[in-house]
Scaffold this active site. Structure first.
Site, PDB file in Angstrom:
ATOM      1  N   PRO A  41       0.831  -1.219   0.000  1.00 33.82           N
ATOM      2  CA  PRO A  41       0.000   0.000   0.000  1.00 33.82           C
ATOM      3  C   PRO A  41       0.862   1.265   0.000  1.00 33.82           C
ATOM      4  CG  PRO A  41      -0.643  -1.499   1.770  1.00 33.82           C
ATOM      5  CD  PRO A  41       0.629  -2.027   1.191  1.00 33.82           C
ATOM      6  N   GLU A  42       0.544   2.201  -0.894  1.00 37.88           N
ATOM      7  CA  GLU A  42       1.218   3.498  -0.946  1.00 37.88           C
ATOM      8  C   GLU A  42       0.193   4.567  -0.561  1.00 37.88           C
ATOM      9  OE1 GLU A  42       3.427   4.011  -4.613  1.00 37.88           O
ATOM     10  OE2 GLU A  42       3.688   1.856  -4.827  1.00 37.88           O
ATOM     11  N   ARG A  76       2.130 -11.234   5.765  1.00 42.00           N
ATOM     12  CA  ARG A  76       3.586 -11.306   5.949  1.00 42.00           C
ATOM     13  C   ARG A  76       4.075 -10.695   7.261  1.00 42.00           C
ATOM     14  NH1 ARG A  76       6.850 -10.325   0.617  1.00 42.00           N
ATOM     15  NH2 ARG A  76       8.433 -11.132   2.009  1.00 42.00           N
ATOM     16  N   ARG A 124      21.879  15.763  -5.385  1.00 39.09           N
ATOM     17  CA  ARG A 124      21.848  14.322  -5.091  1.00 39.09           C
ATOM     18  C   ARG A 124      22.256  13.535  -6.320  1.00 39.09           C
ATOM     19  NH1 ARG A 124      16.730  13.032  -1.197  1.00 39.09           N
ATOM     20  NH2 ARG A 124      17.518  10.919  -1.401  1.00 39.09           N
TER      21      ARG A 124
END
Ligand SMILES: [Zn+2]
Length: 297
Positions: A2-3, A113, A155
């Site tokens: 899930p995001e 899980r 970055r």
């Protein structure tokens, strides 16, 4: 996994059922859920709490109580919440916790899980806890293209890895990162700091667009994700690139390719999302240039 769109969809469905209700009885049957805290002690400490608000920050679901305390739920890989209006959750070997509410209904937490977590924070602890872990909320007002640019500047990591970092912005995972980069026409392996202002602005729009669309479709159900009423999300039918290897790009028809970025499966269009300088173009990408309009005599 899930995001943001999945967690937000859970929040929207659960909020009207939880807000104003009291946690009457709580059972936590899996010590992994609350560790290092004792599951029985956590369960007991939640009994009697009345829900003021169900919030979300990044991928955290936040049950805020009238007392000022908060329960932070992170679904991780396979966590989900199911509502049993009659108060009896379905028999399910993966149920890890059950909350019985004062209106006779129950909410069951299931997790195959077992990577999900429940953490109880005392009054005043929520803000510092989240601030240490999460960057801007991508659909919030404070998340601007300028702010995104500042987080990416200098970055050297691939831009996809940079936007998966929850401290860059909160809530984007593997699916919506690939979708956002496709909308922005930015290759996932581009060095994060190499994006120019226009590309950062496109990525900012792409992130918001991908997430907003995911929320509209109530998230994507690939395997385990379900809404609290047991229904599936439908976003998986509308992916632009995620999981679509060899299928044609919606924009240009070029077959979608799959690579690995930072160990994660990554899908992109080799024509729309130009490879960074120095990276050999894949054969399909090279052939797409031959589809330019032919010269007329
Ligand atoms: Zn394309």
């Amino acid at each position: 996994m899930p995001e943001l769109p999945e967690v937000e969809s859970v929040r929207r469905q659960l909020a009207p059922l939880l807000e104003g209700r009291r946690f009457e009885r709580v059972e936590v049957s899996d010590p992994r859920l609350t560790r290092p805290e004792d599951p029985a002690a956590v369960a007991r400490s939640l009994e009697g709490e009345r829900v003021a608000e169900l919030g979300r920050r990044g991928k955290y679901l936040i049950v805020r109580f009238e007392s000022g305390r908060a329960l932070l739920i992170h679904l991780r890989m396979t966590g989900s919440l199911r509502v049993a209006r009659a108060g009896t959750p379905a028999d399910d070997p993966y149920t890890r916790a059950v909350v019985r509410l004062d209106d006779g209904s129950a909410v069951a937490y299931r997790d195959i899980r077992r990577f999900g977590t429940w953490a109880v924070l005392e009054r005043g602890e929520e803000d510092p806890y989240l601030a240490a872990r999460l960057g801007s909320e991508p659909l919030g007002r404070t998340f601007t293209a300028v702010r995104l640019g500042a987080r990416l500047a200098k970055r050297r990591a691939p831009v996809k890895s940079a936007i998966l970092d929850q401290r860059t912005l909160a809530g984007v995972g593997n699916i919506y990162a690939d979708e956002a980069l496709w909308y922005a026409r930015v290759h996932p392996l581009r060095e994060a700091g190499s994006l120019d202002e226009a590309e950062v602005a496109a990525l900012h729009r792409g992130i918001r667009r991908a997430l907003a669309r995911g929320i509209e479709r109530q998230g994507s159900t690939l395997r385990d994700y379900r809404l609290p009423d047991g229904e599936s999300g439908t976003m998986q039918h509308e992916f632009k690139v995620y999981g679509r290897e060899d299928e044609p790009c919606d924009r240009c028809g070029t077959p979608i390719e799959k690579i690995r970025v930072g160990g994660r499966g990554t899908w992109y269009c080799p024509s729309c999302q130009e490879a960074p300088a120095g990276r050999a173009r894949a054969p399909q990408a090279a052939s797409s240039s031959s589809r330019r309009p032919s010269r007329s005599s």
